[in-house]
Design a protein around this motif. Structure first.
Motif, PDB file in Angstrom:
ATOM      1  N   ALA A  39      -9.519  11.937  -7.439  1.00  0.00           N
ATOM      2  CA  ALA A  39      -8.168  11.380  -7.456  1.00  0.00           C
ATOM      3  C   ALA A  39      -8.000  10.533  -6.198  1.00  0.00           C
ATOM      4  CB  ALA A  39      -7.143  12.507  -7.520  1.00  0.00           C
ATOM      5  N   TRP A  40      -6.785  10.140  -5.929  1.00  0.00           N
ATOM      6  CA  TRP A  40      -6.484   9.311  -4.765  1.00  0.00           C
ATOM      7  C   TRP A  40      -5.466  10.020  -3.881  1.00  0.00           C
ATOM      8  CZ3 TRP A  40      -9.192   4.916  -3.911  1.00  0.00           C
ATOM      9  CH2 TRP A  40      -9.931   4.427  -4.978  1.00  0.00           C
ATOM     10  N   MET A  41      -5.562   9.766  -2.589  1.00  0.00           N
ATOM     11  CA  MET A  41      -4.588  10.292  -1.632  1.00  0.00           C
ATOM     12  C   MET A  41      -4.109   9.141  -0.748  1.00  0.00           C
ATOM     13  SD  MET A  41      -6.439  13.762  -0.273  1.00  0.00           S
ATOM     14  CE  MET A  41      -5.355  15.157  -0.501  1.00  0.00           C
ATOM     15  N   ASN A  42      -2.859   9.228  -0.348  1.00  0.00           N
ATOM     16  CA  ASN A  42      -2.376   8.367   0.722  1.00  0.00           C
ATOM     17  C   ASN A  42      -2.156   9.270   1.935  1.00  0.00           C
ATOM     18  OD1 ASN A  42       0.040   9.691   0.184  1.00  0.00           O
ATOM     19  ND2 ASN A  42       1.109   7.879  -0.586  1.00  0.00           N
ATOM     20  N   ALA A  43      -1.678   8.717   3.034  1.00  0.00           N
ATOM     21  CA  ALA A  43      -1.510   9.511   4.255  1.00  0.00           C
ATOM     22  C   ALA A  43      -0.532  10.663   4.033  1.00  0.00           C
ATOM     23  CB  ALA A  43      -1.049   8.612   5.409  1.00  0.00           C
ATOM     24  N   GLU A  44       0.528  10.418   3.282  1.00  0.00           N
ATOM     25  CA  GLU A  44       1.515  11.470   3.022  1.00  0.00           C
ATOM     26  C   GLU A  44       0.901  12.605   2.206  1.00  0.00           C
ATOM     27  OE1 GLU A  44       6.021  12.021   1.169  1.00  0.00           O
ATOM     28  OE2 GLU A  44       5.003  10.097   0.931  1.00  0.00           O
ATOM     29  N   ALA A  45       0.117  12.269   1.185  1.00  0.00           N
ATOM     30  CA  ALA A  45      -0.527  13.291   0.348  1.00  0.00           C
ATOM     31  C   ALA A  45      -1.510  14.121   1.170  1.00  0.00           C
ATOM     32  CB  ALA A  45      -1.238  12.638  -0.832  1.00  0.00           C
TER      33      ALA A  45
ATOM     34  N   ASP B  20      -7.734   2.412   2.184  1.00  0.00           N
ATOM     35  CA  ASP B  20      -7.999   1.043   1.725  1.00  0.00           C
ATOM     36  C   ASP B  20      -6.758   0.161   1.901  1.00  0.00           C
ATOM     37  OD1 ASP B  20      -6.269   1.500  -0.455  1.00  0.00           O
ATOM     38  OD2 ASP B  20      -7.880   1.650  -1.926  1.00  0.00           O
ATOM     39  N   GLU B  21      -6.845  -1.074   1.416  1.00  0.00           N
ATOM     40  CA  GLU B  21      -5.756  -2.038   1.590  1.00  0.00           C
ATOM     41  C   GLU B  21      -4.460  -1.598   0.899  1.00  0.00           C
ATOM     42  OE1 GLU B  21      -8.209  -3.046  -1.973  1.00  0.00           O
ATOM     43  OE2 GLU B  21      -8.729  -2.734   0.131  1.00  0.00           O
ATOM     44  N   ASN B  22      -4.560  -0.662  -0.041  1.00  0.00           N
ATOM     45  CA  ASN B  22      -3.379  -0.109  -0.709  1.00  0.00           C
ATOM     46  C   ASN B  22      -2.905   1.190  -0.065  1.00  0.00           C
ATOM     47  OD1 ASN B  22      -3.263  -2.136  -2.807  1.00  0.00           O
ATOM     48  ND2 ASN B  22      -5.087  -1.163  -3.653  1.00  0.00           N
ATOM     49  N   GLY B  23      -3.544   1.568   1.038  1.00  0.00           N
ATOM     50  CA  GLY B  23      -3.167   2.794   1.736  1.00  0.00           C
ATOM     51  C   GLY B  23      -3.702   4.049   1.074  1.00  0.00           C
ATOM     52  N   LEU B  24      -4.794   3.906   0.302  1.00  0.00           N
ATOM     53  CA  LEU B  24      -5.347   5.026  -0.453  1.00  0.00           C
ATOM     54  C   LEU B  24      -6.778   5.333  -0.042  1.00  0.00           C
ATOM     55  CD1 LEU B  24      -4.063   4.006  -4.002  1.00  0.00           C
ATOM     56  CD2 LEU B  24      -3.031   5.657  -2.418  1.00  0.00           C
ATOM     57  N   ILE B  25      -7.193   6.556  -0.337  1.00  0.00           N
ATOM     58  CA  ILE B  25      -8.570   6.993  -0.117  1.00  0.00           C
ATOM     59  C   ILE B  25      -8.961   7.870  -1.310  1.00  0.00           C
ATOM     60  CG2 ILE B  25      -7.871   9.004   1.262  1.00  0.00           C
ATOM     61  CD1 ILE B  25     -10.432   8.529   2.965  1.00  0.00           C
TER      62      ILE B  25
ATOM     63  N   SER C  65      -0.691   5.685 -11.412  1.00  0.00           N
ATOM     64  CA  SER C  65       0.054   5.304 -12.617  1.00  0.00           C
ATOM     65  C   SER C  65       1.548   5.578 -12.478  1.00  0.00           C
ATOM     66  CB  SER C  65      -0.508   6.021 -13.850  1.00  0.00           C
ATOM     67  OG  SER C  65      -0.384   7.424 -13.703  1.00  0.00           O
ATOM     68  N   ARG C  66       1.901   6.669 -11.801  1.00  0.00           N
ATOM     69  CA  ARG C  66       3.317   7.034 -11.643  1.00  0.00           C
ATOM     70  C   ARG C  66       3.904   6.554 -10.320  1.00  0.00           C
ATOM     71  NH1 ARG C  66       2.341  13.238 -13.373  1.00  0.00           N
ATOM     72  NH2 ARG C  66       0.358  12.709 -12.419  1.00  0.00           N
ATOM     73  N   GLN C  67       3.021   6.073  -9.429  1.00  0.00           N
ATOM     74  CA  GLN C  67       3.447   5.582  -8.111  1.00  0.00           C
ATOM     75  C   GLN C  67       4.277   6.619  -7.349  1.00  0.00           C
ATOM     76  OE1 GLN C  67       2.735   2.307  -6.497  1.00  0.00           O
ATOM     77  NE2 GLN C  67       1.065   2.871  -7.863  1.00  0.00           N
ATOM     78  N   ARG C  68       3.748   7.846  -7.322  1.00  0.00           N
ATOM     79  CA  ARG C  68       4.420   8.922  -6.591  1.00  0.00           C
ATOM     80  C   ARG C  68       3.408  10.007  -6.244  1.00  0.00           C
ATOM     81  NH1 ARG C  68       5.147  13.596  -9.344  1.00  0.00           N
ATOM     82  NH2 ARG C  68       5.193  13.590 -11.605  1.00  0.00           N
ATOM     83  N   LEU C  69       3.820  10.907  -5.350  1.00  0.00           N
ATOM     84  CA  LEU C  69       2.974  12.048  -5.035  1.00  0.00           C
ATOM     85  C   LEU C  69       2.818  12.916  -6.273  1.00  0.00           C
ATOM     86  CD1 LEU C  69       4.206  13.219  -1.523  1.00  0.00           C
ATOM     87  CD2 LEU C  69       2.159  11.899  -2.071  1.00  0.00           C
ATOM     88  N   TRP C  70       1.634  13.468  -6.414  1.00  0.00           N
ATOM     89  CA  TRP C  70       1.310  14.348  -7.539  1.00  0.00           C
ATOM     90  C   TRP C  70       0.784  15.643  -6.940  1.00  0.00           C
ATOM     91  CZ3 TRP C  70      -4.153  13.570  -9.767  1.00  0.00           C
ATOM     92  CH2 TRP C  70      -4.462  14.591 -10.661  1.00  0.00           C
TER      93      TRP C  70
END
Length: 133
Positions: free
Chosen positions: A35-41, A14-19, A57-62
């Motif tokens: 949950a959500w993933m970005n390309a790095e996750a 999406d526009e925030n780089g998440l799926i 919420s933490r703005q980091r990989l989990w």
């Protein structure tokens, strides 16, 4: 920044780089969590075989299980027809996916008999205070 590998470029973030990513028990089909993933996750998940998400919420990989020990070993990854939702078929370590100590995050059912309300229908398997120190 280097170009994304072809398989990753086909994913519609999406526009925030998440799926959104759905974690499903590979053995019985139970939906454990979303949950959500970005390309790095997603890339790290593919590389390691363990579910990695993006914490909004933490703005980091989990890395699922990094605190609780309840890792998700990924058996299969699927992409939906619009390429905008990921499905992870996982083996849930410890049998607990939810931070509430339950197997699944979907432990509330809408009861429409009488006054409509949400009812907790799945038991707490382990006290969250004993999971997260």
């Amino acid at each position: 920044m280097s170009a994304l590998p072809d398989w990753l470029a086909q994913v519609s973030f999406d526009e925030n780089g998440l799926i959104p990513a759905i974690a499903q028990d590979a053995s019985d089909g139970t939906i454990l969590m979303v949950a959500w993933m970005n390309a790095e996750a997603l890339s790290e998940t593919v590389r390691t075989g363990h579910a990695v998400y993006w914490s909004r919420s933490r703005q980091r990989l989990w890395r699922k299980g990094e605190e609780s020990g309840h890792q998700q070993h990924v058996q299969e990854i699927r992409l939906d027809c619009d390429a905008d939702v990921i499905l992870l078929k996982v083996e849930q370590k410890g049998g607990i996916a939810c931070h509430t100590g339950r197997r699944s995050c979907f432990f509330q059912r809408l009861d429409t008999q009488g006054e409509t309300n949400w009812v907790k229908v799945d038991p707490i398997l382990k006290d969250p205070a004993k999971i997260y120190k």
